[in-house]
Design a protein around this motif. Structure first.
Motif: not given
Length: 278
Positions: A81-84, A100-110, A112-124
């Motif tokens: 969920g990087y910014n542009e 030669p990178i292969t890119v795929f997208e996820t909604d991890i930031f969205d 992780a940032n929606s929880v109050d407890k341990s967002p960094c742990y969840l993100c990792a």
């Protein structure tokens, strides 16, 4: 195109020549000492866009050319969920360094940032899971992460100071959730200062931490953005003034643990006491 070629050639040449002792040799040492790469491996080289993972990508690219051990590599970029700006920076650096990178997208930031407890742990945990899953989908049997020697040392000290345990970071691990998959850390013996020196010498600019939670935390709750890891970095930096080899000593110590001198230890999740065999 010629300018990009020149930048790439300079970056690669500096790895082999100028920083051979500081970067190339420790990289090769880790690969051999910990048996990180075997014939027939297909490795997902995980690129976050920072200096560590981009250098790791170049090291593995170069190794592929000269190694007598045949292996494949996929240079995998997960967009959580990087910014542009950050997304474009990763793509432009990959092009500049001819990765030669292969890119795929996820909604991890969205998520992780929606929880109050341990967002960094969840993100990792989510990052690791998505990387394993995509790597397996691509036919890989290993993922490579860009943790360096200082990460290993800082993790060890953090475990002592804040986790009440002596716990290090392993150079390779079997995945518990993805059968047949391994995690390897090819920069395990490379110092962060030498990575920074390589980046500066080549005039390269990579993204810093792109986490939205970190940005928000720094802006709203913690004026200097100091984390526990940053506290340990600062402490080790101060200790280095009196003992320039402090980090190397800590690193070497995790390879020479004397269990005979410990009153207790854990193995495979089970706690043991010296009294068991006293």
């Amino acid at each position: 195109m010629k300018a990009e070629m020149d930048v790439c050639q300079k970056a690669e040449r500096s790895i082999i020549k100028k920083y051979r002792k500081e970067i190339w040799n420790p990289f090769i040492s880790a690969v051999k000492r910990y048996e990180l790469i075997q014939a027939g491996d297909k490795i997902a080289v995980c690129i976050s866009g920072g200096k560590d993972s981009m250098l790791m990508a170049k090291l593995i690219q170069i190794l592929q050319r000269f190694s007598e051990v045949p292996f494949e590599a996929v240079f995998l970029v997960m967009d959580p969920g990087y910014n542009e700006i950050n997304r474009k920076k990763i793509e432009s650096n990959a092009e500049l360094l001819q990765v030669p990178i292969t890119v795929f997208e996820t909604d991890i930031f969205d998520v992780a940032n929606s929880v109050d407890k341990s967002p960094c742990y969840l993100c990792a945990r989510m990052r690791r899971g998505h990387l394993y899953s995509k790597a397996k989908e691509l036919g890989c049997n290993k993922i490579a992460l860009g943790h360096h020697l200082n990460d290993v040392v800082e993790t060890t000290v953090m475990g002592m100071f804040y986790g009440s345990q002596l716990q290090a970071m392993m150079p390779k691990l079997h995945s518990q959730n993805f059968e047949g998959m391994e995690l390897i850390r090819p920069l395990y013996c490379v110092r962060e200062d030498d990575i920074i020196a390589w980046r500066r010498y080549n005039g390269l600019e990579f993204i810093q931490c792109a986490c939205r939670f970190t940005e928000s935390y720094t802006a709203n709750n913690n004026a200097d953005g100091t984390s526990k890891r940053q506290e340990i970095k600062t402490l080790l930096r101060s200790l280095r003034r009196d003992n320039p080899n402090i980090e190397r000593s800590i690193f070497n110590s995790i390879h020479a643990v004397c269990l005979d001198t410990f009153p207790g230890y854990k193995e495979n999740g089970e706690t043991h006491s010296f009294l068991d065999e006293y």
